[in-house]
Design an enzyme around this catalytic site. Sequence first.
Site, PDB file in Angstrom:
ATOM      1  N   ASP A  16      43.467  37.387  31.452  1.00  0.00           N
ATOM      2  CA  ASP A  16      43.678  38.466  32.349  1.00  0.00           C
ATOM      3  C   ASP A  16      44.954  38.174  32.840  1.00  0.00           C
ATOM      4  OD1 ASP A  16      43.285  40.608  34.012  1.00  0.00           O
ATOM      5  OD2 ASP A  16      41.534  40.068  34.787  1.00  0.00           O
ATOM      6  N   TRP A  59      47.418  45.831  30.791  1.00  0.00           N
ATOM      7  CA  TRP A  59      47.609  47.141  30.507  1.00  0.00           C
ATOM      8  C   TRP A  59      48.871  47.894  30.953  1.00  0.00           C
ATOM      9  CZ3 TRP A  59      43.546  45.199  33.346  1.00  0.00           C
ATOM     10  CH2 TRP A  59      43.624  45.543  34.669  1.00  0.00           C
ATOM     11  N   ASP A  75      40.935  49.187  34.923  1.00  0.00           N
ATOM     12  CA  ASP A  75      39.305  48.910  34.851  1.00  0.00           C
ATOM     13  C   ASP A  75      38.490  50.215  34.530  1.00  0.00           C
ATOM     14  OD1 ASP A  75      39.983  46.263  34.869  1.00  0.00           O
ATOM     15  OD2 ASP A  75      38.826  45.976  36.619  1.00  0.00           O
TER      16      ASP A  75
HETATM   17  C1  GAL Z   1      40.223  42.772  35.955  1.00  0.00           C
HETATM   18  C2  GAL Z   1      39.765  42.957  34.475  1.00  0.00           C
HETATM   19  C3  GAL Z   1      37.996  42.986  34.770  1.00  0.00           C
HETATM   20  C4  GAL Z   1      37.461  41.666  35.044  1.00  0.00           C
HETATM   21  C5  GAL Z   1      38.115  41.374  36.364  1.00  0.00           C
HETATM   22  C6  GAL Z   1      37.554  40.291  37.065  1.00  0.00           C
HETATM   23  O1  GAL Z   1      41.482  42.346  36.112  1.00  0.00           O
HETATM   24  O2  GAL Z   1      40.123  44.159  34.116  1.00  0.00           O
HETATM   25  O3  GAL Z   1      37.542  43.386  33.111  1.00  0.00           O
HETATM   26  O4  GAL Z   1      37.763  40.933  34.258  1.00  0.00           O
HETATM   27  O5  GAL Z   1      39.516  41.607  36.501  1.00  0.00           O
HETATM   28  O6  GAL Z   1      38.315  39.740  38.051  1.00  0.00           O
END
Ligand code: GAL
Length: 399
Positions: free
Chosen positions: A167, A201, A221
């Site tokens: 991430d 992204w 998301d």
């Molecule tokens: C977001 C990610 C999600 C999930 C989340 C966890 O940035 O896009 O899919 O992993 O963090 O905190």
Amino acid sequence: MHLKVLFCFSFLLLSAGITTTDAAHTTFTRTYDQRILLENGLGRTPQMGWNSWNHFGCKIDEKLIRGTADAIVSTGLATAGYEYVNIDDCWAELHRDSQGNLVPKTETFPSGIKALADYVHNKGLKLGIYSDAGSVTCSNEMPGSLGHEEQDAKTFASWGIDYLKYDNCNNHGISPQKRYQKMKIALQNSGRPIFYSICQWQNNPATWAHEVGNSWRTTDDIADSWDSMTSRADENDKWATYAKPGAWNDPDMLEVGNGGMTTEEYRSHFSIWALAKAPLLIGCDTRSMSNETYEILSNKEVIAIDANTLGVQGVKVNKHGQLEVWAGPLADNKAAVILWNRGDSTRHITANWSDIGLNSTTVVTARDLWAHTTRYSIKGHISVPVKSHACKMYVLTPQ
Ligand code: GAL
């Protein structure tokens, strides 16, 4: 619109090394790999599995992961192709140990990750984990791997991890190219093939991540709603030409079975993800799926489109208001097509052979991948009524 989408489609075919002089006799020459790939041999077809985030968020523990692995096998999802069981955010303690190692949360993962990997491997599945190219992950509940790339990759390998979702939070403004490249090298040096899923992204990752990871996010998301799902499908569509075996666009994980959409909407979600060669990562509780959810997630004919060896992402090829045609080429001169009604009432949708890149005189059989029926001797176009928010999905095979 017509011209634009046709151009896009032809460009897609060309970028895959396909000539389109007569699409009914399309010649597929497998010459995709002009660009440097992450050389881990993984992701020749888009990854399939499950991830904890969409349904459970931070409420995860080792019992859930074991129970999910059990369910994936006992329900037959493993046979349908789902193999990765992926732990998302919140699995580690906020502080590293005195040697700087990540520490699994003692309260929720008391047996440790290695024991979990052994359990999952014994079921014939693979274990995935989550970290972040920043100092702390997006939940702010555990450390990220920035500055600890080599150490963490080695830890993951020593535990038997098969997949890393990486991430982008708390990244101190360092360029993503630098941060994600560092982990790529660390994974390559870890001594274990680890699928590399880039969760980033911003700044158009499709334009560079195909050299770095096995997949990259193209959208923010997803949420469990029609609007969120449809907008993710459209955003992801823009980057289609960058997808190829070993490197896929990722419009985020599946919401099928989480309750926020109707069965027809979930069927559309799954169909479009498969046509777009997206990762098929289940995001519901597999231990308690309804029959409808299972029927969608286990549809082997739809999964086969995602896993088609040609590896060309299907795209939106035509649109009249809310009525859309999506299509993409498959191996053996076949094509996949979706008629998608994004409007509020039942309407006829027509896909003309010119939308799909077929010669107007080509005669095909059309396999309906949801009704599991076949129609023969179809020429020029296919036209059917489609209910609101539903889709029809076909494989067309020239006769
Ligand atoms: C977001 C990610 C999600 C999930 C989340 C966890 O940035 O896009 O899919 O992993 O963090 O905190």
